[in-house]
Design a protein around this motif. Structure first.
Motif, PDB file in Angstrom:
ATOM      1  N   MET A 256      -4.483  -5.637  -5.949  1.00  0.00           N
ATOM      2  CA  MET A 256      -4.129  -5.338  -4.570  1.00  0.00           C
ATOM      3  C   MET A 256      -5.360  -4.753  -3.862  1.00  0.00           C
ATOM      4  SD  MET A 256      -0.906  -6.213  -4.236  1.00  0.00           S
ATOM      5  CE  MET A 256      -0.376  -5.495  -2.727  1.00  0.00           C
TER       6      MET A 256
ATOM      7  N   PHE B 158      -4.338  -1.043   0.696  1.00  0.00           N
ATOM      8  CA  PHE B 158      -2.924  -0.896   0.351  1.00  0.00           C
ATOM      9  C   PHE B 158      -2.719   0.278  -0.598  1.00  0.00           C
ATOM     10  CE2 PHE B 158      -2.488  -5.651   1.216  1.00  0.00           C
ATOM     11  CZ  PHE B 158      -1.998  -5.445   2.494  1.00  0.00           C
TER      12      PHE B 158
ATOM     13  N   PHE C 284       4.756  -2.787  -0.531  1.00  0.00           N
ATOM     14  CA  PHE C 284       3.452  -3.018  -1.168  1.00  0.00           C
ATOM     15  C   PHE C 284       3.534  -2.805  -2.675  1.00  0.00           C
ATOM     16  CE2 PHE C 284       1.437  -1.588   3.064  1.00  0.00           C
ATOM     17  CZ  PHE C 284       1.618  -2.846   3.602  1.00  0.00           C
TER      18      PHE C 284
END
Length: 169
Positions: free
Chosen positions: A1, A5, A158
């Protein structure tokens, strides 16, 4: 990721944890108010007009400001008929799907609370009771609580996306 984030999730989770842990002590303040109301009304025979509304304001603040923490701790109510049988990845996929509905709902609430707060401030709105407190403090807390829940919903989204992709956040 992406790192952004990860930073977002860490910041929002930290804010929601700190606010949630602070607000949870509001229950003791509300209990104090309700006991005081009982004592002044039934024992001393001197009822206080403001006390019940203050208890209502306290529980409203407790509920709304603790919402983000409740989402983070996964302490909210969920229909577990099918969800409980899913794998960890399956649960993450289901949470991603339902996150869009939650975010839409919270966004509508957030924008509605903004217009409600503006109206309350412009009209100097008060409750129609003998105490007649201003409404803007509780509507401000409502706005903040909904914002925290909205930000936490994105944080959860997320985390679930990272879960599905087998990535760490």
């Amino acid at each position: 990721m992406p790192k952004i984030f990860s930073i977002y999730v860490n910041v929002i989770d930290t804010i929601c944890i700190k606010v949630g842990r602070f607000v949870m002590y509001g229950v003791f303040f509300m209990m104090f108010l309700l006991i005081l109301s009982f004592v002044t009304r039934n024992i001393i025979n001197f009822p206080l007009m403001w006390i019940i509304e203050m208890a209502q304001f306290t529980i409203t603040a407790y509920y709304l400001l603790g919402g983000g923490y409740s989402m983070l701790a996964d302490d909210h109510v969920r229909m577990d008929l099918f969800y409980g049988k899913l794998s960890k990845k399956g649960k993450a996929k289901m949470d991603i799907f339902t996150s869009f509905f939650l975010i839409f709902y919270l966004a509508i609430l957030f924008f509605g609370s903004i217009t409600s707060l503006i109206y309350t401030i412009e009209t100097k709105q008060k409750l129609f009771t003998a105490w007649a407190p201003y409404v803007w403090p509780i509507k401000t807390l409502m706005l903040i609580g909904i914002l925290l829940m909205l930000l936490q919903a994105f944080s959860s989204l997320f985390k679930n996306i990272a879960n599905v992709r087998n990535r760490k956040i």
